[in-house]
Design a protein around this motif. Structure first.
Motif, PDB file in Angstrom:
ATOM      1  N   ALA A 148       2.184  -1.904 -36.937  1.00 11.98           N
ATOM      2  CA  ALA A 148       2.183  -3.210 -37.601  1.00 11.98           C
ATOM      3  C   ALA A 148       3.591  -3.589 -38.044  1.00 11.98           C
ATOM      4  N   LEU A 149       4.364  -2.604 -38.494  1.00 11.31           N
ATOM      5  CA  LEU A 149       5.757  -2.868 -38.864  1.00 11.31           C
ATOM      6  C   LEU A 149       6.569  -3.289 -37.645  1.00 11.31           C
ATOM      7  N   ALA A 150       6.329  -2.635 -36.514  1.00 10.95           N
ATOM      8  CA  ALA A 150       7.004  -3.039 -35.278  1.00 10.95           C
ATOM      9  C   ALA A 150       6.569  -4.439 -34.862  1.00 10.95           C
ATOM     10  N   GLY A 151       5.308  -4.778 -35.098  1.00  5.25           N
ATOM     11  CA  GLY A 151       4.831  -6.124 -34.798  1.00  5.25           C
ATOM     12  C   GLY A 151       5.517  -7.176 -35.641  1.00  5.25           C
ATOM     13  N   VAL A 152       5.776  -6.855 -36.909  1.00  2.00           N
ATOM     14  CA  VAL A 152       6.503  -7.792 -37.770  1.00  2.00           C
ATOM     15  C   VAL A 152       7.915  -7.997 -37.237  1.00  2.00           C
ATOM     16  N   LEU A 153       8.537  -6.920 -36.786  1.00  2.00           N
ATOM     17  CA  LEU A 153       9.909  -7.025 -36.299  1.00  2.00           C
ATOM     18  C   LEU A 153       9.996  -7.700 -34.936  1.00  2.00           C
ATOM     19  N   ILE A 154       8.988  -7.520 -34.100  1.00  2.00           N
ATOM     20  CA  ILE A 154       9.031  -8.087 -32.750  1.00  2.00           C
ATOM     21  C   ILE A 154       8.555  -9.538 -32.734  1.00  2.00           C
ATOM     22  N   TYR A 155       7.416  -9.808 -33.369  1.00  2.00           N
ATOM     23  CA  TYR A 155       6.817 -11.146 -33.321  1.00  2.00           C
ATOM     24  C   TYR A 155       7.160 -11.938 -34.571  1.00  2.00           C
ATOM     25  N   ARG A 156       8.425 -12.064 -34.875  1.00  2.00           N
ATOM     26  CA  ARG A 156       8.808 -12.751 -36.102  1.00  2.00           C
ATOM     27  C   ARG A 156       9.090 -14.232 -35.910  1.00  2.00           C
ATOM     28  N   SER A 157       8.827 -14.763 -34.734  1.00  4.98           N
ATOM     29  CA  SER A 157       9.092 -16.184 -34.534  1.00  4.98           C
ATOM     30  C   SER A 157       7.949 -17.055 -35.047  1.00  4.98           C
ATOM     31  N   HIS A 158       6.718 -16.558 -35.004  1.00  5.86           N
ATOM     32  CA  HIS A 158       5.566 -17.320 -35.492  1.00  5.86           C
ATOM     33  C   HIS A 158       5.073 -16.730 -36.806  1.00  5.86           C
ATOM     34  N   LEU A 159       4.765 -17.592 -37.739  1.00  5.25           N
ATOM     35  CA  LEU A 159       4.319 -17.142 -39.059  1.00  5.25           C
ATOM     36  C   LEU A 159       2.938 -16.502 -39.000  1.00  5.25           C
ATOM     37  N   ASN A 199       4.097 -27.067 -36.287  1.00  8.52           N
ATOM     38  CA  ASN A 199       4.095 -25.739 -35.672  1.00  8.52           C
ATOM     39  C   ASN A 199       4.250 -24.691 -36.767  1.00  8.52           C
ATOM     40  N   ASP A 200       4.243 -23.422 -36.361  1.00  7.23           N
ATOM     41  CA  ASP A 200       4.348 -22.350 -37.350  1.00  7.23           C
ATOM     42  C   ASP A 200       5.569 -21.470 -37.109  1.00  7.23           C
ATOM     43  N   TYR A 201       6.644 -22.066 -36.653  1.00  2.00           N
ATOM     44  CA  TYR A 201       7.860 -21.290 -36.415  1.00  2.00           C
ATOM     45  C   TYR A 201       8.505 -20.895 -37.741  1.00  2.00           C
ATOM     46  N   VAL A 202       8.923 -19.648 -37.819  1.00  2.00           N
ATOM     47  CA  VAL A 202       9.541 -19.142 -39.038  1.00  2.00           C
ATOM     48  C   VAL A 202      10.914 -19.771 -39.245  1.00  2.00           C
ATOM     49  N   GLN A 203      11.548 -20.225 -38.177  1.00  2.00           N
ATOM     50  CA  GLN A 203      12.871 -20.835 -38.311  1.00  2.00           C
ATOM     51  C   GLN A 203      12.820 -22.128 -39.121  1.00  2.00           C
ATOM     52  N   ASN A 204      11.643 -22.727 -39.276  1.00  5.46           N
ATOM     53  CA  ASN A 204      11.513 -23.922 -40.110  1.00  5.46           C
ATOM     54  C   ASN A 204      11.578 -23.595 -41.595  1.00  5.46           C
TER      55      ASN A 204
END
Length: 98
Positions: free
Chosen positions: A15-26, A87-92
């Motif tokens: 799950a920690l790796a998932g947070v680090l890999i898929y961090r573009s969508h909230l 959208n749900d992009y974290v960059q926003n």
């Protein structure tokens, strides 16, 4: 270390790796954070029951309460972002952006 503890530890690190890999969508980040919190809850519950530490038996419940609060705040942020930006992009979420 028992196989159950190894599996739960691996679930936490996945799950920690998932947070680090898929961090573009909230949404995917929130799901990975929930997986981390649930694996921590189960590990803490097993640790307390294994060592018979009755004085700290409320710790898993407190962790679960904080996890529920985190999920509620995260979903409220997701709804607000999707209504404002579409959208749900974290960059926003960048506060330094003008």
């Amino acid at each position: 270390m028992t196989p159950l503890n190894i599996n739960l530890t691996m679930a936490f690190f996945l799950a920690l790796a998932g947070v680090l890999i898929y961090r573009s969508h909230l949404m995917s980040t929130l799901l990975c954070l929930e997986g981390m919190m649930l694996s921590l809850f189960i590990l803490l519950s097993l640790l307390i029951s294994h060592f018979h530490m009755l004085s700290s038996s409320m710790a898993p419940l407190i962790l679960l309460v904080f996890s529920a609060c985190e999920a509620g705040v995260g979903l409220a942020l997701l709804v607000k972002m999707s209504s404002n930006y579409g959208n749900d992009y974290v960059q926003n979420l960048n506060l330094l952006q003008c």
